[in-house]
Design a protein around this motif. Structure first.
Motif, PDB file in Angstrom:
ATOM      1  N   THR A 136       0.832  -1.207   0.000  1.00  0.00           N
ATOM      2  CA  THR A 136       0.000   0.000   0.000  1.00  0.00           C
ATOM      3  C   THR A 136       0.862   1.252   0.000  1.00  0.00           C
ATOM      4  N   ASP A 159      -5.540  -0.512  -5.000  1.00  0.00           N
ATOM      5  CA  ASP A 159      -5.069  -1.233  -3.821  1.00  0.00           C
ATOM      6  C   ASP A 159      -6.106  -2.279  -3.443  1.00  0.00           C
ATOM      7  N   GLU A 160      -5.799  -3.518  -3.750  1.00  0.00           N
ATOM      8  CA  GLU A 160      -6.721  -4.624  -3.491  1.00  0.00           C
ATOM      9  C   GLU A 160      -8.150  -4.277  -3.879  1.00  0.00           C
TER      10      GLU A 160
HETATM   11 MG   LIG Z   1      -2.180  -2.768   2.116  1.00  0.00          MG
END
Ligand SMILES: [Mg+2]
Ligand SMILES: Nc1ncnc2c1ncn2[C@@H]1O[C@H](COP(=O)(O)OP(=O)(O)OP(=O)(O)O)[C@@H](O)[C@H]1O
Lengths: 844, 221
Positions: free
Chosen positions: B48, B167-168
């Motif tokens: 991240t 991010d994901e």
């Molecule tokens: Mg993360």
């Protein structure tokens, strides 16, 4: 970069603001309502003041009754001088005197009588019921006629056509005076009557006594170069210092001063209301920003700058400000119509609403400054919101942003606000003082909250569940304690101060008839009849307490050779002592009721030198010291004497008090008259009726009548002060709600977590109670101290009354405020009673 | 050919200078335009953090980061906003739609940030392609998780950014929804010649990418 004048950008801001508006207007009501109320108050006070000043200015000639007025006092002008004046224009003579009006079977009434010739009035008109009754007083009927005001009608229960007796002569009531253009201020609340000068001449007064005034009003023949003609008049009467001249505009001066003082007070209160509203705005915005924490972060991640977002919220507030200020201004502008209803009719004042762009901009500008000052720290907190939080799923609440750049900006804006405001008021010094005190108080409360926090940090080892949570909430990094303390503290302080002032006024009204006060106050008794009067009264009531003092009329000329006007400003508290005619008395020994606080009493028997005893407060205000030389004009002669001592005089005890007393040996040479007081167990009405019948020229004021007039005035002030307090209370409460709103957004989440962790509801409730009680108790002490100091200054200095403390009232205010605020905190936090977890998760 | 993203010796640490928490240590990599890259690694490894640095929302402690050849380390906030507006679209794990704006308004917001106005047709078209034509006027609270994420992706794509950072993006979705989402994202980036940098835990998704960068303890493996 956000370019300020990029129209596309502006259009976008406009679009977002409007959209935000329509979807969250419910959350903006705190801003809108506090702004509206405080702007309304401001607009009301400005409008009424402006209307009054306009009215006084527009009618300055009517208020004076001529282009110039000459007052010669007890004696008429010599006929030579009078003839000189007549060359310049039309002259009207009016004689004012204090006398008794009586009717059989009723107590005589002390009256301000005006005798006028048929040129009167030169400007304006006498309004009477029935219409045109004023003409009748000049008719040469067998019985002369009189116009009376409503107050005499009520006191003597008179009908038109009834007979009254004035100075032993019978008059028929021709009608009621509704208003005269140039009404003396003393007659506004009291008794007032008009007769013709020819009726007056039939009284054949040998010596009128000091309550007699000859006034000459002139309407110049040509209207060009009025000031030159006015100075000509002044030079004609320059031979005698005691003859005074007045020009239009000067007549309304003391009325104008009263208006200025009162509207200044109102302005200060309304600006305080604005500032308190500002605190509310600041709180609301902060809670707003925190509620939109994620939305703001998302906007930032998309590429909107902090500036843009701040600008958008700011734009929204400005829209609210514009809307509210327009409505408030319109309400305010028409308030003079309401004021017309409240002002005494006899003033003959008819206020006109004036709508002007400048007037509106004035209100708007003050509103804008307050909004700017209080929204900057809130809106700049937007720059502290970090978009990275979106990756971490946690949100730190932001609090007021006081960066050094902001502090400088705020200091500049505050200075502009104060300067702008002070420039509009008459009493600049007091206004600045007030502002300084206000901001200092704000800082005090901020400090108080910090004190509480550091205090609690030391005593945190208190193992009660509720207390632990309360403790953690108060000492937390982003604690709400400071905001709560400042909002609640300022609101409570103002509320207490105003209530104390109002309460002191009320006390003064309810118990201002001291049991020791005399029943009757005799004015202007001829020295020749004084012994007869005294024995006559004693024959009616042998037990009577009678006190007579000799009295002469004098006017103040100079202090140590310097003309007094150069020393004493109009605004001096004791200016009345040196203005116009002063009644002085004399005595050989000092009076124990008037203790000497500096200097010594004089040795009796020095008849060639004048010694003076001064009221100590006046002496202090006027900057006098022992052995200073004072020149007085006594009956046309300038006499210089030496100050020997200062006495403490309490004018509130209704015995005879003089600001200036001279030595008896010197005064024996002066022509004089008496004034006196009477106290008797018999009915004062009965005594008065008998006295006036036997001595038609004796005038006496019933003391309870003056006091009821005074109470009437005080009552009006009381109502005004209470009304304003109420408005401030409303604003204060709204602000407290806003503080609670801030708290709620911070708190809701925490409380939910507590619940999820298994802390039961009673504990959370107990924690909230403990937190509130801790904060409230800390600020009560400071709020009370500031309120006591503030109200003491107002009561003792501005109103010149004796300050008293009322414990019951204080406790009542403290308890109700606490209760109301706490209930509001509970209501605003009602989500903890039934927290719906689901929408919270789904939305944010 | 210029790289879309270029990390040169980038380090990131938090806390005080004396006792820093070193999150990233000397990261070097570049992503060329039209390239699809996935970042994988254990929890807490710094994935991240890389996305945050690339988006300009976090500032590197050391090193240089270039977005389309422009150095962004050391830029002021306003300038960074500009770079972001012109180059980058971000997709979060938790969607982050603005709750009081409707689906289409959330998408338009992105255009308006770049001063592109009156492009409602574009937004509608994109949302329709994402199968949301019947949800345009709904608030986020009235949408399912999958629908919310599709709106969020549309919001990132509408501005035709040269780089998409995610991010994901499928972290909060079930596997069926994840599949739809990834198809949309891959199709669209290919079609519009956009680079995509995506953090993921899902190996099947990572394998569909042109390249995989693996991180461990703040360093590229
Ligand atoms: Mg993360
Ligand atoms: N503000 C901060 N202060 C100190 N350390 C931080 C801070 N933010 C992140 N970290 C640390 O940096 C490391 C990397 O975090 P990052 O979020 O990049 O990991 P990640 O690879 O995305 O993990 P995950 O797969 O669990 O999301 C973590 O060990 C974290 O504890």
């Amino acid at each position: 970069m956000v370019k300020l004048f990029d129209t596309q950008q502006l259009r976008l801001i406009n679009k977002y603001a409007i959209r935000d508006f329509s979807r969250s207007y419910k959350k903006l009501w705190v801003i809108a309502s506090t702004l509206f109320i405080s702007l309304l108050l401001l607009s009301l006070t400005f409008s009424v003041k402006e209307a009054l000043n306009n009215e006084i200015e527009a009618n300055s000639k009517e208020l004076l009754g001529g282009d110039i007025q000459v007052t010669s006092g007890i004696d008429p002008l010599p006929s030579l001088v009078f003839d000189e004046l007549k060359v310049l224009g039309e002259v009207s003579i009016a004689i004012e005197l204090a006398t008794m009006v009586s009717k059989k079977g009723q107590a005589p009434v002390f009256t301000e009588l005006r005798a006028v010739d048929d040129n009167y009035p030169l400007y304006g008109e006498i309004v009477t019921t029935p219409l045109g009754a004023s003409k009748k007083i000049y008719l040469n009927t067998q019985k002369p006629t009189v116009l009376i005001n409503e107050s005499i009608q009520n006191l003597l229960q008179l009908e038109i056509g009834d007979d009254v007796v004035i100075m032993g002569k019978s008059f028929k009531v021709a009608g009621l005076v509704v208003s005269v253009p140039d009404l003396a201020e003393s007659a506004v609340f009291g008794e007032f009557a008009i007769i013709s000068k020819s009726s007056y001449d039939k009284f054949e007064l040998s010596s009128g006594g000091s309550f007699l005034d000859h006034e000459y009003r002139i309407k110049f023949n040509n209207n060009i170069d009025v000031s030159k003609q006015a100075s000509l008049v002044e030079s004609i009467v320059a031979y005698d210092d005691s003859i005074e001249t007045r020009l239009p505009g000067q007549s309304g001066r003391s009325l104008g001063r009263i208006i200025d003082n009162f509207s200044n007070f109102l302005n200060l209160v309304s600006v305080s209301a604005m500032i308190i509203a500002g605190i509310g705005i600041s709180n609301t915005l902060l809670s707003f920003v925190n509620q939109r924490n994620t939305s703001i972060a998302v906007k930032k991640s998309i590429g909107f700058s902090s500036n843009f977002i701040q600008l958008m919220y700011f734009y929204e507030i400005i829209l609210i400000l514009i809307g509210m200020s327009v409505i408030a201004y319109l309400f305010g502008v028409f308030s003079p119509l309401l004021a017309n209803e409240l002002l005494p009719k006899s003033l003959g004042i008819d206020l006109q609403p004036t709508v002007s762009l400048i007037g509106y901009l004035n209100i708007f500008f003050i509103g804008l400054l307050v909004v700017l000052i209080f929204s900057i720290p809130s809106l700049y907190s937007i720059s502290e919101i970090k978009a990275v939080a979106l990756f971490r799923n946690t949100f730190q609440p932001v609090s007021l942003n006081f960066s050094s750049k902001n502090i400088i900006l705020l200091a500049i804006l505050v200075t502009i606000l104060i300067t702008y405001f002070v420039l509009q008021t008459e009493q600049k010094f007091y206004t600045i003082l007030y502002f300084v005190a206000f901001f200092i108080t704000m800082f005090i409360f901020y400090g108080v909250s910090k004190l509480l926090i550091s205090f609690l940090r030391r005593f945190h080892k208190f193992s009660n569940n509720g207390y632990r949570i309360a403790y953690r909430n108060i000492v937390a990094k982003k604690s709400l304690a400071p905001i709560m303390t400042v909002s609640l503290g300022i609101g409570l302080t103002l509320l207490l101060t105003l209530s104390f002032v109002a309460n002191n006024l009320k006390q003064e009204i309810s118990d201002n008839i001291p049991s020791m006060a005399p029943d009757l106050f005799f004015v202007s008794i001829d020295r020749d009849i004084q012994p007869d009067l005294e024995s006559f009264i004693k024959s009616i009531d042998p037990e009577v307490t009678l006190e007579f003092s000799p009295m002469a009329s004098a006017s103040f000329i100079s202090l140590n050779g310097t003309p007094i006007e150069e020393i004493v400003s109009e605004n001096n508290r004791s200016a009345w002592v040196v203005r116009g005619d002063r009644r002085i008395s004399w005595s050989e020994k000092s009076n124990p009721d008037n203790p000497i606080i500096e200097g010594e009493w004089w040795e009796p028997g020095n008849e060639n030198e004048m010694f003076i005893s001064m009221d100590s407060r006046a002496a202090y205000d006027l900057g006098m010291s022992i052995n200073d030389k004072i020149t007085l004009n006594i009956l046309g002669r300038d006499v210089t004497g030496t100050i020997k001592n200062f006495r403490e005089v309490d004018y509130r005890d209704i015995s005879i008090n003089f600001a200036i007393i001279i030595n008896k040996a010197f005064a024996n040479k002066l022509p004089y008259e008496y004034i006196g007081t009477l106290k008797s167990d018999m009915s004062s009405n009965e005594i008065l009726a008998k006295v006036v019948e036997k001595f038609p020229n004796v005038s006496a004021i019933k003391v309870d009548r003056i006091l009821s007039q005074v109470s009437g005035v005080l009552n009006k002030i009381f109502i005004a002060v209470t009304g304003i307090s109420l408005i401030v209370i409303v604003i204060g409460l709204i602000v407290i709600v806003s503080a609670v709103l801030v708290q709620t957004t911070f708190r809701r989440y925490n409380n939910l977590i507590y619940k999820i962790l298994g802390v039961d509801f009673p504990t959370i409730l107990r924690a909230m109670t403990i937190e509130f009680v801790l904060i409230y108790l800390t600020l009560v002490f400071f709020a009370l101290s500031v309120a006591i100091a503030g109200s003491y200054l107002i009561v003792e200095n501005t109103l010149q009354l004796t300050w008293r403390f009322d414990l019951g009232l204080t406790l009542w205010i403290l308890l109700t405020t606490a209760l109301v605020s706490f209930v509001m905190i509970l209501i605003a936090n009602k989500s903890i009673f039934s927290p719906k977890v689901y929408p919270l998760i789904r939305n944010e | 050919m210029n790289a879309a993203i270029q990390f040169n010796n980038v380090s990131l640490s938090y806390g005080s200078k004396i006792d820093p928490v070193e999150v990233l240590k000397g990261i070097n990599f570049s992503v060329s335009s039209e390239e699809i890259v996935s970042i994988i690694g254990p929890s807490g490894s710094g994935k991240t953090s890389i996305i945050m640095l690339a988006s300009g929302l976090e500032t590197a402690t050391e090193g240089s980061i270039k977005i389309n050849s422009q150095e962004i380390v050391g830029l002021k906030e306003n300038k960074l906003s500009e770079v972001r507006r012109e180059n980058i679209g971000i997709v979060f794990q938790s969607f982050y739609l603005i709750p009081n704006l409707t689906a289409i308004e959330n998408v338009l917001l992105s255009l308006e940030a770049s001063q592109k106005y009156n492009q409602e047709q574009e937004a509608k078209k994109l949302l329709s392609e994402f199968g949301l034509s019947h949800r345009l006027g709904h608030l986020p609270s009235e949408l399912s998780g999958g629908e919310q994420q599709r709106v969020a992706i549309a919001r990132a794509l509408i501005n035709k950014p040269k780089i998409i950072l995610a991010d994901e993006p499928t972290g909060n979705l079930d596997s069926a929804n994840s599949q739809i989402m990834m198809d949309l994202l891959f199709d669209y980036t290919k079609k519009s010649k956009t680079s995509l940098v995506m953090v993921t835990h899902d190996n099947s998704i990572a394998e569909r990418c042109d390249r995989i960068i693996e991180i461990k303890d703040g360093q590229i493996v």
